[in-house]
Design a protein around this motif. Structure first.
Motif, PDB file in Angstrom:
ATOM      1  N   LEU A 178       0.803  -1.223   0.000  1.00 30.83           N
ATOM      2  CA  LEU A 178       0.000   0.000   0.000  1.00 30.83           C
ATOM      3  C   LEU A 178       0.831   1.265   0.000  1.00 30.83           C
ATOM      4  CD1 LEU A 178      -2.917  -0.484   2.519  1.00 30.83           C
ATOM      5  CD2 LEU A 178      -3.010  -0.282   0.062  1.00 30.83           C
ATOM      6  N   GLN A 187       4.041   1.766  -0.830  1.00 33.65           N
ATOM      7  CA  GLN A 187       5.244   1.877  -1.648  1.00 33.65           C
ATOM      8  C   GLN A 187       5.063   2.880  -2.764  1.00 33.65           C
ATOM      9  OE1 GLN A 187       7.890   0.424  -0.603  1.00 33.65           O
ATOM     10  NE2 GLN A 187       6.720  -0.573   1.008  1.00 33.65           N
ATOM     11  N   THR A 188       6.064   3.722  -2.947  1.00 26.53           N
ATOM     12  CA  THR A 188       6.049   4.582  -4.127  1.00 26.53           C
ATOM     13  C   THR A 188       7.110   4.118  -5.110  1.00 26.53           C
ATOM     14  OG1 THR A 188       7.486   6.082  -2.945  1.00 26.53           O
ATOM     15  CG2 THR A 188       5.149   6.622  -3.001  1.00 26.53           C
ATOM     16  N   ASN A 189       7.997   3.249  -4.649  1.00 25.78           N
ATOM     17  CA  ASN A 189       8.940   2.642  -5.577  1.00 25.78           C
ATOM     18  C   ASN A 189       8.249   1.438  -6.204  1.00 25.78           C
ATOM     19  OD1 ASN A 189      10.951   0.582  -6.396  1.00 25.78           O
ATOM     20  ND2 ASN A 189      12.368   2.207  -5.834  1.00 25.78           N
ATOM     21  N   PHE A 226      -4.846  -4.133 -13.945  1.00 28.50           N
ATOM     22  CA  PHE A 226      -6.215  -4.598 -13.715  1.00 28.50           C
ATOM     23  C   PHE A 226      -6.234  -6.111 -13.541  1.00 28.50           C
ATOM     24  CE2 PHE A 226      -7.859  -0.610 -15.902  1.00 28.50           C
ATOM     25  CZ  PHE A 226      -8.300  -0.059 -14.726  1.00 28.50           C
ATOM     26  N   ALA A 279      -6.491  -3.568  -4.751  1.00 29.53           N
ATOM     27  CA  ALA A 279      -7.015  -2.662  -5.783  1.00 29.53           C
ATOM     28  C   ALA A 279      -6.469  -1.257  -5.575  1.00 29.53           C
ATOM     29  CB  ALA A 279      -8.544  -2.644  -5.722  1.00 29.53           C
ATOM     30  N   TYR A 280      -6.286  -0.886  -4.335  1.00 30.78           N
ATOM     31  CA  TYR A 280      -5.867   0.478  -4.037  1.00 30.78           C
ATOM     32  C   TYR A 280      -4.512   0.791  -4.671  1.00 30.78           C
ATOM     33  CZ  TYR A 280      -4.842   4.657  -1.348  1.00 30.78           C
ATOM     34  OH  TYR A 280      -4.537   5.932  -0.979  1.00 30.78           O
ATOM     35  N   LEU A 306      -4.487   0.366  -8.682  1.00 30.48           N
ATOM     36  CA  LEU A 306      -5.197   1.439  -9.366  1.00 30.48           C
ATOM     37  C   LEU A 306      -4.424   2.733  -9.309  1.00 30.48           C
ATOM     38  CD1 LEU A 306      -8.869   0.780  -8.445  1.00 30.48           C
ATOM     39  CD2 LEU A 306      -7.758   0.606 -10.646  1.00 30.48           C
ATOM     40  N   ARG A 307      -3.661   2.909  -8.241  1.00 31.67           N
ATOM     41  CA  ARG A 307      -2.885   4.140  -8.139  1.00 31.67           C
ATOM     42  C   ARG A 307      -1.945   4.268  -9.338  1.00 31.67           C
ATOM     43  NH1 ARG A 307       0.020   4.980  -2.573  1.00 31.67           N
ATOM     44  NH2 ARG A 307       1.332   3.436  -3.561  1.00 31.67           N
ATOM     45  N   VAL A 329      -4.152   5.385 -12.198  1.00 32.12           N
ATOM     46  CA  VAL A 329      -4.513   6.792 -12.030  1.00 32.12           C
ATOM     47  C   VAL A 329      -3.324   7.679 -12.382  1.00 32.12           C
ATOM     48  CG1 VAL A 329      -5.112   8.530 -10.312  1.00 32.12           C
ATOM     49  CG2 VAL A 329      -6.314   6.347 -10.340  1.00 32.12           C
ATOM     50  N   TYR A 331      -2.856   7.766 -16.205  1.00 30.43           N
ATOM     51  CA  TYR A 331      -3.918   8.345 -17.017  1.00 30.43           C
ATOM     52  C   TYR A 331      -4.394   9.702 -16.537  1.00 30.43           C
ATOM     53  CZ  TYR A 331      -4.480   4.389 -20.050  1.00 30.43           C
ATOM     54  OH  TYR A 331      -4.265   3.456 -21.005  1.00 30.43           O
ATOM     55  N   MET A 332      -4.265   9.950 -15.259  1.00 31.72           N
ATOM     56  CA  MET A 332      -4.920  11.144 -14.747  1.00 31.72           C
ATOM     57  C   MET A 332      -3.959  12.168 -14.186  1.00 31.72           C
ATOM     58  SD  MET A 332      -8.301   9.518 -13.065  1.00 31.72           S
ATOM     59  CE  MET A 332      -9.275   8.318 -13.931  1.00 31.72           C
ATOM     60  N   ARG A 333      -2.677  11.908 -14.270  1.00 32.54           N
ATOM     61  CA  ARG A 333      -1.763  12.945 -13.786  1.00 32.54           C
ATOM     62  C   ARG A 333      -0.838  13.372 -14.909  1.00 32.54           C
ATOM     63  NH1 ARG A 333       0.981  10.796  -8.654  1.00 32.54           N
ATOM     64  NH2 ARG A 333       2.636  12.074  -9.493  1.00 32.54           N
ATOM     65  N   ASP A 334      -0.415  14.618 -14.857  1.00 34.47           N
ATOM     66  CA  ASP A 334       0.447  15.116 -15.918  1.00 34.47           C
ATOM     67  C   ASP A 334       1.906  14.961 -15.531  1.00 34.47           C
ATOM     68  OD1 ASP A 334      -1.649  15.819 -17.531  1.00 34.47           O
ATOM     69  OD2 ASP A 334      -1.938  17.709 -16.442  1.00 34.47           O
TER      70      ASP A 334
END
Lengths: 778, 490
Positions: free
Chosen positions: B294, B296-298, B385, B426-427, B430-431, B434, B437-440
């Protein structure tokens, strides 16, 4: 076959929609709408055979091992939903053409909405619960993508994720429930399950099945306490709100309850859980709606209220209540779809959705105003709209409820009073009210945006005046839910009876609330209070605590230090193996007495122990390495004493080599750094002793066993005979177990290659990054 | 007594032989190639893997004991070897460009990759504790080196040391367990252990219990079950990404193969005991793996934890200990090989698109990927997915199969826990979607670097596989059910 085509054509169109959009530009909506229009006609053509009790069922194998088939089961209930999905779908697609205009991402929008439509159709037509679940999740997914369509805004992203997490989590609960249902009912096919109701209700798993499936249905249909995602989902473009979050997707939970009510319904648990959740949702949604000022949020909360009412009706589970529910589904889809689309048009033209800034729009937007008025009348339940017939039926069903009829009736009346006021706020005030300071001066909406509201609101009127068409659809659906032929006769005038009295009361009180809305808003808000203490807060708390839990366990287990990892592994081993040893009564056999040992053995054992202590305590690497070799030589001497000279020789050779290697390496290493505190060292010593103790115990246990000598005798007898060698050990190594030896050599060769590869690569330059970071923090 | 020596049936292990010979040939050829041409070694390596896969097809319906009853070539090993070869082939495709770019010594790299593959393929066929151990060491030692092969990265070396030390420890436990079992049974053959247990029944001696416990720890380390999982994130992060991709799939298949043979064959008599141990391990592994992922950003660490969680899911199927369970394990491992290696491959691609040595490893590196690399982003979205278990992708079907097996075996709590875990997972999956697709993209510099065609091919294969086998699973499921029927049928 036509059923499959109905679904597949939607998915196929999804793929080509972006290209189509590039070609057709503004006309895309009109072109794409041809598909749902065609579908609507097809479904309408099936109305008569199905209303007569017919069922379309077909099946294709998918995962035969699990009893999952791609099967479809179309009865009156499916048909009602299919008509709503395709009919409103067509209108929404046309509307979207005007709403989006030349939006650069329009292609993506059409693709997603078509994907949703196909999935939703799949959901209501599916004949296998797992197939249904697949489409169920696809609708959640397309909803997620559509809510986040405007992904530049943080709010839209957050709302999309929230909606998906809530409905996705519910969906998985549903999956678990469906699997258990399949276990209890012996099949995953609806056609079989629908006849297994009695067996399933007496199954010990019934309550778990019911709870899991209800969680799935309640999250999807925004029932208390899972309702909070729906108002959030209003971040989506308005056509999406109208279509997914009012007319179709949020009704999926209602569909599921209706679909499974012959299987699961009728029990005490069903009655209390479903009716209870429905009543709470109905009241909460209606009350909160009154205090909202954003058009879409008002509509969202009133949708929540309606969903609650539908669930409540299904929970009552009488013939009348099911009829009322089916009619309500239709009525609500018509008026709420229209109102949402109108809200979008108003927003589009004036630039605001704040009801406090809207008024007097009727002159500028006459067609929209008429449609809004009709839809609001239907919503308020006034004659001659279909909404009126519906409300009469609702009250009648509630009055005749088998349990707690007074309670549900008063709750229903109360909720409807609020909804009458809400209907005034959204359908009347913006167009005919006095106040007005919109940011832009409005014009009438373009044609594409008028078709939808006009058709939907008009249908509400036409069906009210000529209710026969509606009654065919509704009776087919109710018949399917009740699994019996159910005649529904709808008419406007029922005579003077208690129901009419309740209607009058509702309207009078509703008008009163409408008039007092300004005062009520100033007095304070229920919505705020619920927002502060409601489940939304629990949702964020839950997310935060999950995060916290993750952090704690990471800090505990994932320190990045090798020594900690070793500690955990060793401790787990001691616990797992040690407990087995104790529980299974190892070590019960008498251990050979220590006093039998000879003097030499004692001496060597003492030497080994001393060397061990020295290896652990010595501050110098060289001394530690030397001590280790003493241990090795000691063991070799023990082998000698037990007359195993070959083993002893091997051990001597290996030890010598190790010492040389050690010294070579140690020479280049710094002295031991003092890394651990005194307490840490004591802890480590304790762990080491535990592990050592366990190993000793294991050895002793092994020693108590009767020794099996058949291999030894075999090799001793046959080494000369078969392998032509007097040295038994040699014969074993190179003859009897030659392949093992080959394997070992291979392993060593691999190791050699590895070392060679490492040695050949010299560090060209020291890497400038520091040592690895043990843990990443968000 | 008489020890019979069966005729040497080399054909039965022809696939393994082909791969190991390829490894040696590659090593020799590399010696004569100049440095700048060594990238071409990938192609003979790939050819070897494909030939071996062809041989699997040729051997398909065999059930041969070979090499003095040390190895068994049956549906079980053939199917799992197919998965291992798929993972190896994908890893080779991913390495074509990557291995040269991060300057791995390519001769040794491909050779070790193939040797490790050989070890894994032997492990699936091993029906004797000795061969099991040898195969395990063969695959492990090659992997220790592969993990540390990126000498320019300090983390790579650190990972290798951690893996080596912990691996040696757990191998020690494993060996000790085997020794205890041998001490009791007097044979290393799994079948003999089974017969011995059947004859002793519930009076089974304590040594077998202890031996089983120690062996579970050893295998638990290899497939990264909690609490023997702590090495995984450090090692997966430090290792070259292509190696991570390969080992995340390959070692799991091999480890589960061994675990399956040991539990379902050798220790079938103690089934009511190990079911509970495995059930608890599965519950812990799923939960802790997902919880840790949950935060982790790496991405490499996140995928490492996710692979731990997936090991937990697979273990659910094994715990069910019925045919549906084994079907589920096989199908899931098959799907997993595509999903997981594919996800790592996308990281390799993202590495290519960035400029720093750790590009593509952080979540932020994927921001706005959908904008400038729509196909890559779409593939990653599909993989994410599928890992989440969203229908109708293959990952969903795999999970469905696993949880159905648990329900069928009466382990309903485990199935529900698995479902709950999917919610948590899923959390973090999906991140990623997201973010893409949803961040620049920050910093706005987009490197227009072309991606290596081999890498593109590999990613495409992985992504398409998740869709294809989700919609048309019958082809592979038929194979799986035939395999497991023969396995349980005796």
């Amino acid at each position: 076959m036509a059923i499959i085509m109905a679904i597949l054509s939607g998915f196929a169109l999804t793929v080509v929609a972006p290209w189509l959009c590039r070609l057709a530009r503004g006309a895309t909506g009109w072109i794409i709408a041809l598909q749902p229009v065609g579908l609507a006609f097809y479904f309408a053509s099936q109305l008569h055979p199905i209303a007569a009790g017919g069922v379309i069922a077909l099946s294709y194998p998918w995962v035969p091992g699990l009893g999952i088939a791609l099967s479809f089961y179309v009865d009156g209930l499916s048909l009602l939903f299919a008509l709503l999905i395709s009919g409103i779908g067509a209108l929404v697609v046309i509307y979207a053409g005007g709403y989006l205009g030349e939006h650069p991402q329009a292609g993506r929008f059409y693709a997603l909405i078509l994907m949703f439509m196909a999935s939703m159709l799949g959901l209501v037509l599916a004949g296998n619960v797992i197939t249904m679940f697949v489409f169920w999740e696809l609708t959640s997914l397309s909803s997620f993508l559509l809510i986040g369509f405007d992904h530049q805004r943080e709010a839209a992203r957050a709302a999309a994720l929230q909606a998906l997490l809530v409905t996705g989590a519910g969906g998985l609960a549903l999956l678990a429930g469906l699997l258990l249902l399949g276990q209890a009912g012996g099949s995953l096919e609806l056609s079989t399950l629908l006849n297994e109701g009695r067996a399933i209700q007496s199954h010990p798993l019934y309550l778990s099945i019911l709870l899991l499936i209800l969680v799935g249905a309640f999250t999807k249909s925004a029932q208390v306490p899972f309702h909070f995602w729906l108002p959030g989902a209003m971040e989506a473009p308005t056509p999406v709100s109208a279509y997914l979050h009012s007319a179709t997707m949020v009704k999926a939970g209602v569909y599921l309850l209706a679909r499974l009510s012959p299987v699961l319904g009728g029990s005490e648990a069903w009655h209390y859980l479903v009716t209870g959740a429905g009543t709470a949702t109905m009241l909460l949604g209606a009350a909160v709606a009154l205090w909202q000022t954003d058009l879409k949020r008002i509509l969202a909360y009133s949708t929540v209220s309606t969903l609650g009412a539908l669930v409540l009706l299904l929970g009552m589970d009488t013939v009348l209540s099911v009829k009322a529910a089916m009619l309500f589904l239709l009525v609500h889809a018509l008026y709420k779809g229209a109102l949402f689309l109108i809200a979008g048009a108003v927003d589009h033209e004036t630039g605001t959705r704040e009801v406090t800034r809207l008024g007097r729009l009727a002159r500028a937007m006459p067609v929209t105003a008429v449609a809004a008025g009709l839809a609001a009348l239907s919503m308020a339940g006034l004659p001659p709209m279909l909404g009126f017939i519906n409300k009469e039926l609702l009250y009648e069903a509630k009055l005749q409820a088998p349990r707690a009829s007074v309670l549900v009736t008063s709750a229903g009346v109360l909720a409807n009073m609020f909804l009458v006021a809400v209907a005034g706020i959204v359908g009347f005030a913006p167009f005919f009210g006095r106040r007005a300071d919109p940011p832009r001066m409005p014009h009438e909406a373009p044609l594409a945006m008028l078709v939808g509201p006009a058709v939907l609101a008009g249908l509400g009127l036409v069906c009210g005046l000529f209710p026969d068409a509606a009654s065919i659809v509704v009776s087919a659906a109710a018949g399917a839910v009740r699994a019996e032929v159910t005649a529904v006769e709808l008419k406007l005038w029922h005579g003077i009876n208690p129901v009419l009295g309740l209607s009058l009361l509702t309207v009078a009180a509703g008008v009163g609330l409408y008039a007092a809305r300004g005062f009520l808003r100033r007095a304070g808000s229920i919505g705020d209070a619920i927002g502060r203490w409601g489940p939304r807060r629990w949702y964020s708390l839950l997310l935060a605590s999950l995060n916290g839990l993750a952090r704690v366990q990471t800090r505990l287990l994932q320190s990045g230090y090798l020594r900690r990892y070793l500690m955990v592994i060793v401790l787990t081993t001691v616990a797992l193996v040690g407990s087995t040893l104790l529980l299974r009564g190892g070590l019960t056999e008498p251990v050979p007495s220590l006093l039998d040992a000879r003097f030499y053995e004692w001496t060597i054992a003492a030497l080994i122990l001393l060397a061990t202590l020295m290896a652990v305590l010595s501050p110098s690497r060289l001394a530690a390495a030397a001590a280790l070799s003493v241990i090795g030589y000691g063991v070799a001497l023990l082998y000698m004493l037990f007359s195993a000279p070959d083993l002893a020789m091997t051990q001597f050779a290996v030890e010598t080599l190790t010492v040389i290697l050690f010294v070579l390496v140690v020479y280049r290493l710094p002295r031991f750094a003092s890394l651990s505190s005194r307490r840490a060292r004591l802890r480590d010593a304790a762990i080491a002793l535990l592990a050592g103790g366990l190993m000793t115990a294991l050895v002793l246990t092994a020693m108590t066993l009767p020794r099996d000598l058949h291999l030894a005798t075999y090799f001793a007898e046959n080494s000369l005979l078969l392998a032509k060698g007097r040295n038994v050990v040699n014969a074993i190594l190179v003859d009897f177990r030659a392949l093992d030896t080959l394997g070992e050599i291979t392993v060593l060769a691999v190791a050699g290659i590895g070392i060679y590869a490492l040695l050949r690569l010299r560090l060209e330059e020291p890497a400038d990054s520091g040592s690895s970071q043990p843990e990443e923090e968000v | 007594m008489e020890i019979s020596i069966a005729p040497l049936n080399l054909l039965a292990i022809a696939p393994q032989i082909v791969v190991s010979v390829t490894a040696l040939v590659v090593l020799l050829v590399g010696l004569f190639l100049p440095e700048e041409h060594r990238g071409r070694i990938a192609w003979p390596s790939l050819a070897g893997v494909l030939i071996a896969a062809g041989l699997l097809y040729y051997l398909w319906d065999r059930n041969d004991l070979t090499l003095s009853a040390m190895l068994r070539t049956d549906g079980y090993s053939l199917f799992l070897n197919l998965i291992i070869l798929i993972a190896a082939a994908l890893a080779i495709l991913f390495s074509v460009d990557y291995a040269g770019r991060v300057r791995l010594p390519r001769t040794e790299y491909y050779s070790l990759l193939l040797l490790s593959t050989t070890g894994m393929m032997l492990m699936t066929a091993a029906v004797n504790l000795i061969t099991l151990f040898l195969a395990l060491e063969m695959l492990s030692i090659a992997l220790y080196v592969l993990v540390g092969l990126n000498r320019a990265e300090q983390r790579s070396g650190e990972a290798a040391i951690k893996y080596l030390v912990l691996g040696a420890f757990s191998s020690g436990f494993l060996l000790y367990g085997m020794a205890l079992v041998y001490g009791q049974v007097g044979s290393m053959a799994l079948d003999d252990v089974r017969v011995h247990l059947l004859s002793t029944g519930s009076q089974s001696p304590v040594l077998l219990w202890l031996g089983l416990g120690l062996m579970l720890i050893g295998f638990g380390f290899k497939v990264a079950l909690v609490p023997f999982h702590m090495w995984t994130p450090d090692v997966y992060q430090g290792a070259p990404t292509s190696v991570t991709a390969f080992m995340s799939a390959g070692t799991k298949v091999a480890g589960f193969a061994a675990l399956g043979r040991v539990t379902l064959v050798a220790f079938s008599g103690l089934q009511n005991v190990w079911i509970w141990v495995l059930a608890v391990l599965a519950a812990l592994t799923m939960t802790i793996g997902n919880l840790a992922a949950l935060r982790q950003t790496n991405l490499k660490r996140m995928l490492a934890y996710s692979s731990i969680a997936h090991a937990g899911y697979v273990l659910v199927g094994l715990t069910a200990a019925n045919r549906t369970g084994l079907d589920a394990v096989f199908f899931y491992l098959f799907i997993y090989a595509f999903m997981n290696t594919g996800a790592f491959a996308v990281l390799i691609a993202a590495h290519r698109l960035g400029s720093s040595p750790v590009a593509g490893e952080n979540l932020d590196d994927l921001a706005g990927l959908a904008e400038h690399r729509p196909w890559l982003a779409a593939a990653m979205a599909l993989l994410m997915f599928s890992l989440t278990g969203v229908p109708p992708l293959a990952g969903f079907l795999g999970k469905l199969y696993l949880f159905s097996a648990a329900v069928e075996a009466g382990l309903i709590w485990l199935a529900i826990l698995g479902v709950l875990n999917s919610v948590v997972s899923a959390y973090y999956y999906l991140r990623v979607v997201v973010t893409m697709y949803m961040r620049d993209k920050k910093g706005a510099e987009v490197v227009p670097a072309p991606l290596c065609p081999a890498l593109q091919l590999g990613i495409a294969v992985a992504a398409i596989a998740t869709v294809f086998w989700g919609l048309w699973p019958a082809s592979i499921l038929n194979l799986v059910t035939i395999t497991t029927r023969s396995f349980f049928g005796g």
